[in-house]
Design a protein around this motif. Structure first.
Motif, PDB file in Angstrom:
ATOM      1  N   ALA A  26     -24.675   6.725  -7.226  1.00  0.00           N
ATOM      2  CA  ALA A  26     -24.254   7.011  -5.859  1.00  0.00           C
ATOM      3  C   ALA A  26     -25.112   6.257  -4.849  1.00  0.00           C
ATOM      4  O   ALA A  26     -26.342   6.261  -4.939  1.00  0.00           O
ATOM      5  CB  ALA A  26     -24.319   8.505  -5.587  1.00  0.00           C
ATOM      6  N   GLN A  27     -24.453   5.604  -3.890  1.00  0.00           N
ATOM      7  CA  GLN A  27     -25.159   4.959  -2.792  1.00  0.00           C
ATOM      8  C   GLN A  27     -25.344   5.916  -1.627  1.00  0.00           C
ATOM      9  O   GLN A  27     -26.368   5.913  -0.973  1.00  0.00           O
ATOM     10  CB  GLN A  27     -24.383   3.723  -2.316  1.00  0.00           C
ATOM     11  N   THR A  28     -24.326   6.710  -1.370  1.00  0.00           N
ATOM     12  CA  THR A  28     -24.392   7.680  -0.284  1.00  0.00           C
ATOM     13  C   THR A  28     -23.382   8.788  -0.552  1.00  0.00           C
ATOM     14  O   THR A  28     -22.497   8.642  -1.403  1.00  0.00           O
ATOM     15  CB  THR A  28     -24.109   7.008   1.079  1.00  0.00           C
ATOM     16  N   THR A  29     -23.519   9.895   0.143  1.00  0.00           N
ATOM     17  CA  THR A  29     -22.595  11.024  -0.007  1.00  0.00           C
ATOM     18  C   THR A  29     -22.133  11.502   1.364  1.00  0.00           C
ATOM     19  O   THR A  29     -22.802  11.279   2.380  1.00  0.00           O
ATOM     20  CB  THR A  29     -23.247  12.199  -0.756  1.00  0.00           C
ATOM     21  N   ILE A  30     -20.984  12.174   1.379  1.00  0.00           N
ATOM     22  CA  ILE A  30     -20.432  12.771   2.599  1.00  0.00           C
ATOM     23  C   ILE A  30     -20.139  14.241   2.311  1.00  0.00           C
ATOM     24  O   ILE A  30     -19.497  14.569   1.299  1.00  0.00           O
ATOM     25  CB  ILE A  30     -19.147  12.052   3.048  1.00  0.00           C
ATOM     26  N   ALA A  31     -20.595  15.122   3.171  1.00  0.00           N
ATOM     27  CA  ALA A  31     -20.396  16.555   2.967  1.00  0.00           C
ATOM     28  C   ALA A  31     -18.931  16.937   3.149  1.00  0.00           C
ATOM     29  O   ALA A  31     -18.138  16.205   3.753  1.00  0.00           O
ATOM     30  CB  ALA A  31     -21.264  17.341   3.942  1.00  0.00           C
ATOM     31  N   ALA A  32     -18.586  18.103   2.598  1.00  0.00           N
ATOM     32  CA  ALA A  32     -17.225  18.613   2.742  1.00  0.00           C
ATOM     33  C   ALA A  32     -16.894  18.791   4.222  1.00  0.00           C
ATOM     34  O   ALA A  32     -17.747  19.179   5.028  1.00  0.00           O
ATOM     35  CB  ALA A  32     -17.084  19.933   1.997  1.00  0.00           C
ATOM     36  N   ASN A  33     -15.628  18.529   4.585  1.00  0.00           N
ATOM     37  CA  ASN A  33     -15.238  18.600   5.991  1.00  0.00           C
ATOM     38  C   ASN A  33     -13.751  18.924   6.106  1.00  0.00           C
ATOM     39  O   ASN A  33     -12.926  18.321   5.428  1.00  0.00           O
ATOM     40  CB  ASN A  33     -15.544  17.271   6.687  1.00  0.00           C
ATOM     41  N   ASN A  34     -13.428  19.898   6.945  1.00  0.00           N
ATOM     42  CA  ASN A  34     -12.027  20.274   7.210  1.00  0.00           C
ATOM     43  C   ASN A  34     -11.256  20.553   5.922  1.00  0.00           C
ATOM     44  O   ASN A  34     -10.118  20.127   5.759  1.00  0.00           O
ATOM     45  CB  ASN A  34     -11.332  19.172   8.005  1.00  0.00           C
ATOM     46  N   GLY A  35     -11.888  21.275   5.011  1.00  0.00           N
ATOM     47  CA  GLY A  35     -11.225  21.652   3.773  1.00  0.00           C
ATOM     48  C   GLY A  35     -11.216  20.572   2.704  1.00  0.00           C
ATOM     49  O   GLY A  35     -10.729  20.797   1.599  1.00  0.00           O
ATOM     50  N   PRO A  37     -13.086  18.077  -0.011  1.00  0.00           N
ATOM     51  CA  PRO A  37     -14.300  18.176  -0.826  1.00  0.00           C
ATOM     52  C   PRO A  37     -15.302  17.093  -0.451  1.00  0.00           C
ATOM     53  O   PRO A  37     -14.934  16.081   0.170  1.00  0.00           O
ATOM     54  CB  PRO A  37     -13.772  17.981  -2.249  1.00  0.00           C
ATOM     55  N   PRO A  38     -16.567  17.281  -0.794  1.00  0.00           N
ATOM     56  CA  PRO A  38     -17.557  16.225  -0.546  1.00  0.00           C
ATOM     57  C   PRO A  38     -17.224  14.979  -1.363  1.00  0.00           C
ATOM     58  O   PRO A  38     -16.542  15.058  -2.395  1.00  0.00           O
ATOM     59  CB  PRO A  38     -18.880  16.860  -0.994  1.00  0.00           C
ATOM     60  N   LYS A  39     -17.704  13.845  -0.904  1.00  0.00           N
ATOM     61  CA  LYS A  39     -17.443  12.580  -1.592  1.00  0.00           C
ATOM     62  C   LYS A  39     -18.732  11.798  -1.775  1.00  0.00           C
ATOM     63  O   LYS A  39     -19.732  12.032  -1.091  1.00  0.00           O
ATOM     64  CB  LYS A  39     -16.439  11.740  -0.798  1.00  0.00           C
ATOM     65  N   ALA A  40     -18.679  10.850  -2.713  1.00  0.00           N
ATOM     66  CA  ALA A  40     -19.807   9.954  -2.956  1.00  0.00           C
ATOM     67  C   ALA A  40     -19.291   8.531  -3.069  1.00  0.00           C
ATOM     68  O   ALA A  40     -18.195   8.295  -3.590  1.00  0.00           O
ATOM     69  CB  ALA A  40     -20.548  10.343  -4.231  1.00  0.00           C
ATOM     70  N   LEU A  41     -20.062   7.597  -2.547  1.00  0.00           N
ATOM     71  CA  LEU A  41     -19.761   6.176  -2.704  1.00  0.00           C
ATOM     72  C   LEU A  41     -20.596   5.677  -3.873  1.00  0.00           C
ATOM     73  O   LEU A  41     -21.825   5.683  -3.814  1.00  0.00           O
ATOM     74  CB  LEU A  41     -20.108   5.409  -1.424  1.00  0.00           C
ATOM     75  N   VAL A  42     -19.921   5.273  -4.960  1.00  0.00           N
ATOM     76  CA  VAL A  42     -20.630   4.931  -6.194  1.00  0.00           C
ATOM     77  C   VAL A  42     -20.437   3.456  -6.550  1.00  0.00           C
ATOM     78  O   VAL A  42     -19.426   2.841  -6.219  1.00  0.00           O
ATOM     79  CB  VAL A  42     -20.160   5.818  -7.366  1.00  0.00           C
ATOM     80  N   VAL A  43     -21.445   2.907  -7.229  1.00  0.00           N
ATOM     81  CA  VAL A  43     -21.397   1.521  -7.691  1.00  0.00           C
ATOM     82  C   VAL A  43     -21.678   1.505  -9.193  1.00  0.00           C
ATOM     83  O   VAL A  43     -22.395   2.358  -9.712  1.00  0.00           O
ATOM     84  CB  VAL A  43     -22.432   0.642  -6.961  1.00  0.00           C
ATOM     85  N   PRO A  44     -21.120   0.531  -9.923  1.00  0.00           N
ATOM     86  CA  PRO A  44     -21.300   0.480 -11.376  1.00  0.00           C
ATOM     87  C   PRO A  44     -22.577  -0.241 -11.785  1.00  0.00           C
ATOM     88  O   PRO A  44     -23.060  -1.134 -11.085  1.00  0.00           O
ATOM     89  CB  PRO A  44     -20.061  -0.307 -11.836  1.00  0.00           C
ATOM     90  N   GLN A 205     -24.314 -15.787  -5.328  1.00  0.00           N
ATOM     91  CA  GLN A 205     -23.972 -15.190  -6.616  1.00  0.00           C
ATOM     92  C   GLN A 205     -23.424 -13.768  -6.509  1.00  0.00           C
ATOM     93  O   GLN A 205     -22.711 -13.316  -7.384  1.00  0.00           O
ATOM     94  CB  GLN A 205     -25.200 -15.183  -7.528  1.00  0.00           C
ATOM     95  N   GLY A 206     -23.780 -13.062  -5.448  1.00  0.00           N
ATOM     96  CA  GLY A 206     -23.284 -11.690  -5.308  1.00  0.00           C
ATOM     97  C   GLY A 206     -24.222 -10.856  -4.454  1.00  0.00           C
ATOM     98  O   GLY A 206     -25.299 -11.300  -4.050  1.00  0.00           O
ATOM     99  N   LYS A 207     -23.809  -9.616  -4.172  1.00  0.00           N
ATOM    100  CA  LYS A 207     -24.606  -8.710  -3.355  1.00  0.00           C
ATOM    101  C   LYS A 207     -24.390  -7.280  -3.825  1.00  0.00           C
ATOM    102  O   LYS A 207     -23.388  -6.973  -4.487  1.00  0.00           O
ATOM    103  CB  LYS A 207     -24.239  -8.831  -1.873  1.00  0.00           C
ATOM    104  N   LEU A 208     -25.329  -6.417  -3.464  1.00  0.00           N
ATOM    105  CA  LEU A 208     -25.208  -5.003  -3.809  1.00  0.00           C
ATOM    106  C   LEU A 208     -25.929  -4.187  -2.745  1.00  0.00           C
ATOM    107  O   LEU A 208     -27.114  -4.401  -2.487  1.00  0.00           O
ATOM    108  CB  LEU A 208     -25.823  -4.722  -5.182  1.00  0.00           C
ATOM    109  N   LEU A 209     -25.195  -3.271  -2.114  1.00  0.00           N
ATOM    110  CA  LEU A 209     -25.774  -2.407  -1.091  1.00  0.00           C
ATOM    111  C   LEU A 209     -26.483  -1.239  -1.759  1.00  0.00           C
ATOM    112  O   LEU A 209     -25.921  -0.570  -2.624  1.00  0.00           O
ATOM    113  CB  LEU A 209     -24.681  -1.901  -0.146  1.00  0.00           C
ATOM    114  N   GLN A 210     -27.727  -1.009  -1.360  1.00  0.00           N
ATOM    115  CA  GLN A 210     -28.549   0.048  -1.945  1.00  0.00           C
ATOM    116  C   GLN A 210     -29.025   0.995  -0.858  1.00  0.00           C
ATOM    117  O   GLN A 210     -28.907   0.705   0.343  1.00  0.00           O
ATOM    118  CB  GLN A 210     -29.756  -0.555  -2.665  1.00  0.00           C
ATOM    119  N   GLU A 211     -29.586   2.118  -1.271  1.00  0.00           N
ATOM    120  CA  GLU A 211     -30.084   3.108  -0.332  1.00  0.00           C
ATOM    121  C   GLU A 211     -31.514   3.463  -0.701  1.00  0.00           C
ATOM    122  O   GLU A 211     -31.844   3.642  -1.874  1.00  0.00           O
ATOM    123  CB  GLU A 211     -29.208   4.362  -0.368  1.00  0.00           C
ATOM    124  N   SER A 212     -32.403   3.531   0.291  1.00  0.00           N
ATOM    125  CA  SER A 212     -33.785   3.933   0.077  1.00  0.00           C
ATOM    126  C   SER A 212     -34.155   4.998   1.096  1.00  0.00           C
ATOM    127  O   SER A 212     -33.367   5.322   1.993  1.00  0.00           O
ATOM    128  CB  SER A 212     -34.729   2.726   0.210  1.00  0.00           C
TER     129      SER A 212
END
Length: 276
Positions: A26-35, A37-44, A205-212
């Motif tokens: 998971a790079q980031t998550t979003i809390a549940a909203n307006n009924g 479910p929460p979500k996650a942005l995932v990378v392989p 060659q490519g890129k990858l967004l990360q979270e710290s």
């Protein structure tokens, strides 16, 4: 049997992995909203065990080895050495910080994966699009993975997405994604043949967004003089790189600086020519 040449070894090492050899982070998550479910942005990313199996299959279990060194400050440096003939070998090194959980083991694993990318193993995953997945309180399939975000108090499971579907293809050594295939029209930067002062020419060659803990950053992978290097982008530079919709193989010019930790930080990036 004919001994494979360097290019054949490089291509075989870079072949796509099976779905069961891919995990998602998971790079980031979003809390549940307006009924909803929460979500996650995932990378392989590829499992270390799958990398070992790939090396065994392509070069032979007795034709490769890895070396681990500790860096000042606690980082991990790892080299992978492969023999391409009885009297010739190639070694490539990369490093990683220790991880929050199982610090030493995690750091060694991360450095091993980074070094493997330099041999083209799993490199195509760096061009794969991050995907949104829903987080559920309980497993819905046997393949579900656990996820937690303590800062946002989000816990649960998500079903790993398929590498073969979604709204964007994976860019690997066998197929490219043209900017025209993106969901939104790219802001294509005019090409230039002149390299501005203070910048160097290389191949994207490519890129990858990360979270710290200090915020998002981007790994930018480049090729120069036959070597693969990873630079880092932060702040507004991330937005600029995203807006270029770069494709693997394009020629670019990069400006950089070295931060206090010895990392090369991208200060500017321009397109010189598009991939064929």
């Amino acid at each position: 049997m004919t001994q494979p040449n360097k290019q054949q070894i490089f291509e075989r090492l870079g072949a796509p992995f099976r779905e069961d050899e891919i995990e998602w982070r998971a790079q980031t998550t979003i809390a549940a909203n307006n009924g909803k479910p929460p979500k996650a942005l995932v990378v392989p990313y590829v499992q270390s065990r799958a990398i070992m199996n790939r090396l065994d299959e392509v070069v032979g279990w007795d034709k490769w080895e890895n070396t681990v060194q500790e860096l000042p400050g606690g980082g991990i440096l790892q080299g992978i050495r492969i023999w391409i003939s009885d009297n010739q070998s190639i070694t490539k090194w990369d490093g990683a910080d220790r991880t929050n959980m199982e610090a030493t083991k995690g750091g060694i694993s991360s450095a091993f994966k980074r070094a493997a990318v330099l041999f083209n193993i799993g490199r195509y995953l760096y061009s794969a699009e991050a995907k949104w997945v829903e987080i559920t309180p309980n497993r819905t399939t046997q393949k579900d993975e656990y996820i937690q975000d303590k800062k946002k108090d989000i816990y649960g499971y998500f079903t790993p997405p398929s590498m073969n579907n979604g709204n964007r293809k994976i860019n690997n050594s066998h197929e490219r994604v043209s900017p025209a295939s993106r969901n939104q029209a790219p802001n294509v930067q005019p090409q230039t043949t002149e390299i501005p002062a203070g910048m160097f020419e290389c191949t994207y060659q490519g890129k990858l967004l990360q979270e710290s803990e200090s915020g998002p950053y981007m790994e930018v992978w480049l090729k120069s003089n036959g070597d693969i290097a990873c630079l880092y982008a932060i702040g507004e530079t991330i937005n600029k790189i995203e807006s270029l919709f770069l494709v693997e193989g394009e020629t670019i010019a990069v400006g950089s600086r070295v931060d206090k930790q010895g990392r090369f930080i991208v200060t500017d990036l321009i397109r010189l020519s598009q991939a064929a």
